[in-house]
Write an enzyme that holds these catalytic residues in place. Sequence first.
Site: not given
Length: 535
Positions: A29, A33, A37, A271, A333
């Site tokens: 970050d 926040d 990013d 995928e 993930h």
Amino acid sequence: MGDVSAGHGGRPWWESGVIYQIYPRSFQDSDGDGIGDLEGIRRRLDHVVELGVDAIWLSPIFPSPMADFGYDVADYCGVEAMFGDLAAFDALLADAHARGLKVLLDFVPNHSSTQHPWFVESRSSRDNPKRDWYIWRDPAPDGGPPNNWTSDMGGSAWELDPATGQYYMHAFLKEQADLNWRNPEVRAAMMDVLRFWFDRGVDGFRIDVLWHCVKAEGLPDNPPNPDYRAGMGEKLKVLQQHSTDQPEVHDIANAFRTLADRYGERLLVGEIVLPLDRLVTYYGTPDSPGVHLPFNFHLLDAPWNAAALARIIGDYEAALPPGGWPNWVLGSHDFPRVAGKLGEAQARVAAMLLLTLRGTPTIYQGDELGIGRVAIPPERVRDPQDLRQPGLGLGRDAARTPMPWDGGPQAGFSTGEPWLPLNADWATRNVATQAADPHSMLSLHRRLLALRRSHAALSRGDFVLLPSAPDVLQYERRCGDERLLVALNLASEARPLQLPGDPARFEPLLSTHGRKAFDGALAPDEGLILMQEAR
């Protein structure tokens, strides 16, 4: 790193390369926040370069309501404000290329957000020109969904739109409406998306749920799953025979490939979560090639024993079509952390397996640190899959926790509160601490990747499974006169090493335990790479 467009030895770059997946919300970050990013990624590129990989793959960065954290795209040709803007992306791309890194984006063609302008138009009336851009059907005679298809997120794959009296299909959340890939206008619009990013300099795409993109004509009911039992998750109530993996999807894959090839060495990773015999069809044929790398997830939930791994590896190698280049994944993930499943000792063995098999490996951020299980308190659960089906162990938040960079506040990830909790041991399990420790998991990854670069046998050589002792997986990598032997002990006790020749002719290159001497045996939980002297 070398030239950003050049292959290696006349072969495309990815055949000897390694991909590193970045989950942008959780990498770095830059504005406080608590959410990562693009500028944060740009500032941390040195870590990726020092690790020794060739490409970064970014999970979705496009404008999105974030119902599924970016996999619900509201604009395929922009950047979500929480991540930055197109200028921030261009700066990241330029810096990555300057460091010799490729950049892959996550393309989500099966569905868009219901807030995408296309869907807003589509649902406005039954006769809107974009109505057929999505999959709309009348209710069943009883007023219910048109068929028995299930959503991967639980429940029906159909959502009623009261204003128009029809259902639209969503293979995932109701906020993610499936596009109708049988409509040529949809195909043309999505090809324009790929051109937009290729023209901007992107080096390729990971294509989300490619095997979902086409549905069977007539949308017949899926057959019930005879093996279904309570607790498996609602999506498994039926077999996805008619809602996925249709023959026409290969025409779409070929269209993507044809376009990518016009831009030179651009990589398409598909995928595809299917059995091996179906997975390999996504390579296409010589007359109609498909994606370059259909993602091979078969190690993710493999039984962690030598016999099972040898069988999976052997079956995959045998199933590859002529010219099909293999690839391997151990974390992402969407799946539990490797170290969380196997423990630290076997996670080191797993790293050696991933980075010494034949083919292109993908490393998921944080696995190079050995991040294990992370407890997510109920009040901090963010994953919609977990929120919709609590208690089934389907949550993915624990794989998405922020990268710990150092021992400072918030582990150097942010000056604000991170959007998900850090791993509990972040004060010691972080990049700075492990970079200073020659025996750390990070140092092991760096050494393994350096060996791949310095030994052609590891990066592009042949692969041969070898006989081995129980609990040991043994194979040889060969290129020209170079012979490297990899031996992995999956047991917590010492195991003998079966060498194909005089032990005196084998020189140890790397041990997961860091030992330099070789005594003819494998220590408990040890992976070992040996070089055989040329005859």
